[in-house]
Design a protein around this motif. Structure first.
Motif, PDB file in Angstrom:
ATOM      1  N   ILE A   1     -16.480 -31.316  26.128  1.00 37.71           N
ATOM      2  CA  ILE A   1     -16.303 -29.905  25.810  1.00 37.71           C
ATOM      3  C   ILE A   1     -15.519 -29.176  26.906  1.00 37.71           C
ATOM      4  CG2 ILE A   1     -17.551 -27.721  25.469  1.00 37.71           C
ATOM      5  CD1 ILE A   1     -19.642 -29.360  23.916  1.00 37.71           C
ATOM      6  N   GLY A   2     -15.768 -29.560  28.164  1.00 36.76           N
ATOM      7  CA  GLY A   2     -15.078 -28.912  29.275  1.00 36.76           C
ATOM      8  C   GLY A   2     -13.573 -29.117  29.203  1.00 36.76           C
ATOM      9  N   LEU A   3     -13.166 -30.364  28.994  1.00 40.83           N
ATOM     10  CA  LEU A   3     -11.743 -30.686  28.884  1.00 40.83           C
ATOM     11  C   LEU A   3     -11.139 -29.965  27.675  1.00 40.83           C
ATOM     12  CD1 LEU A   3      -9.216 -32.470  29.645  1.00 40.83           C
ATOM     13  CD2 LEU A   3     -10.144 -34.194  28.079  1.00 40.83           C
ATOM     14  N   SER A   4     -11.870 -29.962  26.569  1.00 42.17           N
ATOM     15  CA  SER A   4     -11.363 -29.322  25.354  1.00 42.17           C
ATOM     16  C   SER A   4     -11.124 -27.835  25.575  1.00 42.17           C
ATOM     17  CB  SER A   4     -12.374 -29.499  24.218  1.00 42.17           C
ATOM     18  OG  SER A   4     -12.681 -30.853  24.044  1.00 42.17           O
TER      19      SER A   4
ATOM     20  N   LEU B   1      -1.825 -25.084  17.252  1.00 43.92           N
ATOM     21  CA  LEU B   1      -2.724 -25.039  18.411  1.00 43.92           C
ATOM     22  C   LEU B   1      -3.348 -26.409  18.672  1.00 43.92           C
ATOM     23  CD1 LEU B   1      -4.500 -21.639  17.706  1.00 43.92           C
ATOM     24  CD2 LEU B   1      -3.103 -22.138  19.731  1.00 43.92           C
ATOM     25  N   LEU B   2      -3.755 -27.065  17.602  1.00 47.25           N
ATOM     26  CA  LEU B   2      -4.390 -28.375  17.746  1.00 47.25           C
ATOM     27  C   LEU B   2      -3.424 -29.387  18.351  1.00 47.25           C
ATOM     28  CD1 LEU B   2      -6.778 -30.253  17.273  1.00 47.25           C
ATOM     29  CD2 LEU B   2      -6.003 -30.588  14.932  1.00 47.25           C
TER      30      LEU B   2
ATOM     31  N   ILE C   1     -12.663 -29.599  17.080  1.00 51.31           N
ATOM     32  CA  ILE C   1     -11.963 -30.844  16.727  1.00 51.31           C
ATOM     33  C   ILE C   1     -11.544 -31.579  18.004  1.00 51.31           C
ATOM     34  CG2 ILE C   1      -9.968 -31.827  15.544  1.00 51.31           C
ATOM     35  CD1 ILE C   1     -10.081 -29.132  13.858  1.00 51.31           C
ATOM     36  N   LEU C   2     -11.039 -30.807  18.978  1.00 53.43           N
ATOM     37  CA  LEU C   2     -10.658 -31.423  20.257  1.00 53.43           C
ATOM     38  C   LEU C   2     -11.866 -32.121  20.879  1.00 53.43           C
ATOM     39  CD1 LEU C   2      -8.550 -28.494  21.681  1.00 53.43           C
ATOM     40  CD2 LEU C   2      -7.663 -30.758  21.091  1.00 53.43           C
ATOM     41  N   ALA C   3     -13.032 -31.469  20.800  1.00 51.16           N
ATOM     42  CA  ALA C   3     -14.241 -32.062  21.383  1.00 51.16           C
ATOM     43  C   ALA C   3     -14.622 -33.341  20.652  1.00 51.16           C
ATOM     44  CB  ALA C   3     -15.388 -31.058  21.360  1.00 51.16           C
TER      45      ALA C   3
END
Lengths: 427, 118
Positions: free
Chosen positions: A32-35, A63-64, A24-26
């Motif tokens: 993806i790296g930052l997530s 967490l999200l 979801i973060l991505a």
């Protein structure tokens, strides 16, 4: 509760939610790296907060929310931020997700599942095979970099570099974060399935001794297989692969004896096989076959199921197995599949039939240095009573074996045939 | 994002001029180019003259060295390029797969470094 067990509980919860939340973060950040970085931040925060305040009602929402805030912090802290238009866009998108704040108890239901997009990005064919495997284990499996490094017997530094390089390529070349459209899907799904199967085989090839220090890749591949089946319930090969892995894995306890020596399938103690897991594999295989879209994974699972369900080698339907290998050959026209079919015929119709089937493979260059070819040939000659031929084949097989357990097995076999063992080993 | 699609093939691998195969290849190039233009992804693209026309420039120890020939004598050489503006790598790869030379040569796809951004 002790400190250690609390940590373990938190670790397990976070790992269970890792892929869901990261995906979801991505989708918010497109990065993806930052997530992954902020997911790690959120995990560290969870370790302190949950210890003192207890585990939240919805760990996923917690967490999200935490990871999202960490992402905003990280982007704001970036001193070059003003110049980075793309980061500004990410920040904007993250702040627009503020509706996710103050999650209700049933917040999990409102959180979408984006893992399928993540799977296809991580298994994109523009990434090297080793990078696909590492990235899948890290982002979807939630394994740590040191764990993945240990599992693949490389240094942590090498594994970290591999992951960094992969994430850079995703970002720099704009590998899409999406489930591919219908024209690309069959091809891309193959790439995803092969990544899962490679993870499984890496775990399966390990013999018991060294396995103790390695993360159980078989379990991890099966877990990912369950996830993929849940996310793509309509693809029969996905279920075929899951069934195949479950059926193989169910027999692992019988593969070696207490001394760690290899036990061939037909001599294995079937009481050691995991009956419940076999049933599960067979059930999943049947549901896949019912769709009427056969494929190589389903066929291999069907072969494995025949072995797993048979009471012993005599009760095994070897003819069906041989026919299934013939069917598999239509999908994978390789001499190795032909070799397996020949072995099955040697049990179905006798060693002579096996030797006839093998004779067509004699000239095949691909098998000239292939140890299992000589090991299979030696065994069939032995059963046919052709001791001299068996001896020569054993000799070649032993010389091509690097795995100590397997070498011991072949030497033991040779001893049982009453041939002059020493002369074989010495040469 | 802009992507450069570099078309590599070995000398003599392409169909011979004035054969039906050559005609088919040219039709393939025309239809691929037309598709890229119609979809507004086409930014540029040209075939290059042969590697016998190549000159390579290097500066070593402050001195400009000019040598005859391509930078590396490999079997497959750069024969042409497309510059496309695609939404992501998958779109760029789908065009690369439509380049007829992909059937006997290779297409290397690289994103263009956007020097105007941050």
């Amino acid at each position: 509760m002790t400190e250690d067990s609390t940590t373990e509980i938190i670790e397990n919860i976070v790992r269970g939610e890792w892929g869901r939340v990261l995906s979801i973060l991505a989708s918010y950040t497109g990065d993806i790296g930052l997530s992954e970085d902020v997911m790690q931040d959120a995990f560290i925060a969870a370790l302190t907060h949950w210890r003192t305040r207890g585990i939240p009602t919805s760990p996923r929402a917690w967490l999200l929310q935490t990871a999202r805030r960490k992402a905003i912090d990280r982007l704001r802290r970036d001193t070059n931020f003003e110049r980075k238009r793309s980061e500004y866009e990410i920040l904007l998108s993250l702040e627009q997700q503020a509706g996710m704040e103050d999650m209700a108890d049933d917040a999990d239901l409102a959180i979408p599942d984006e893992r399928l997009r993540l799977v296809f990005t991580c298994c994109h064919p523009a990434l090297s095979e080793s990078a696909r495997i590492a990235l899948t284990l890290r982002t979807l499996g939630g394994l740590t970099t040191p764990e993945i490094a240990r599992a693949f017997l490389v240094t942590e530094e090498t594994m970290a570099q591999r992951l960094v390089r992969a994430k850079k390529k995703i970002r720099a070349t704009k590998i899409p974060y999406e489930v591919p459209g219908p024209e690309l899907l069959p091809n891309r799904l193959q790439s995803v399935l092969s990544v899962l199967y490679l993870i499984f085989n890496e775990g399966y090839a390990v013999t018991s001794g060294s396995a103790l220090t390695r993360t159980d890749l078989c379990d991890e591949a099966i877990r990912l297989g369950h996830m993929l089946t849940e996310l793509m319930p309509d693809t029969s090969e996905t279920r075929g692969l899951l069934a195949l892995m479950l059926l193989h894995d169910a027999r692992k306890e019988g593969r070696t004896d207490i001394s760690g020596a290899m036990v061939p399938l037909i001599e294995q103690n079937r009481a050691l096989w995991d009956k419940a897991q076999i049933d599960e594999g067979v059930r999943i295989l049947k549901s896949a076959l019912a769709t009427g879209n056969p494929g190589p994974y389903q066929i291999q699972a069907a072969i494995s199921a025949i072995h797993a369900e048979a009471k012993g080698p005599e009760e095994t339907d070897w003819q069906e197995i041989a026919l299934l290998y013939g069917k598999l050959y239509e999908f994978q026209p390789s001499p190795i599949v032909e070799l397996n079919a020949a072995v099955a015929w040697s049990y179905a119709d006798g060693p002579e039939a096996g030797l006839r089937a093998l004779s067509t493979l004699e000239e095949n260059k691909a098998l000239q240095q292939y140890q299992p070819f000589y090991a299979a040939k030696a065994d069939i000659y032995r059963r046919a009573g052709q001791q001299e031929n068996a001896k020569n084949a054993y000799k070649t097989a032993i010389s091509l074996t690097t795995n100590a357990t397997e070498k011991d097995f072949l030497i033991k076999r040779l001893t049982e045939t009453g041939l002059d063992v020493q002369s074989v080993i010495d040469t | 994002m802009q992507y450069l699609l570099m078309i590599y093939s070995a000398n003599g691998a392409a169909p011979e001029y004035n054969t039906p195969e050559f005609g088919k290849m040219m039709e393939g190039y025309q239809s691929m180019t037309a598709e890229a233009r119609d979809n507004n992804v086409f930014e540029g693209g040209n075939p290059l003259q042969g590697t016998e026309t190549a000159t390579t420039v290097r500066i070593r120890n402050g001195k400009t060295e000019i040598t005859d020939g391509p930078f590396a004598e490999t079997k497959e050489q750069l024969g042409g390029y497309y510059l496309l503006n695609c939404k992501d790598l998958d779109e760029a790869l789908s065009y690369a797969a439509k380049i007829p030379t992909a059937e006997f040569g290779s297409i290397e796809v690289r994103p263009i470094w956007d020097m105007t951004a941050g």
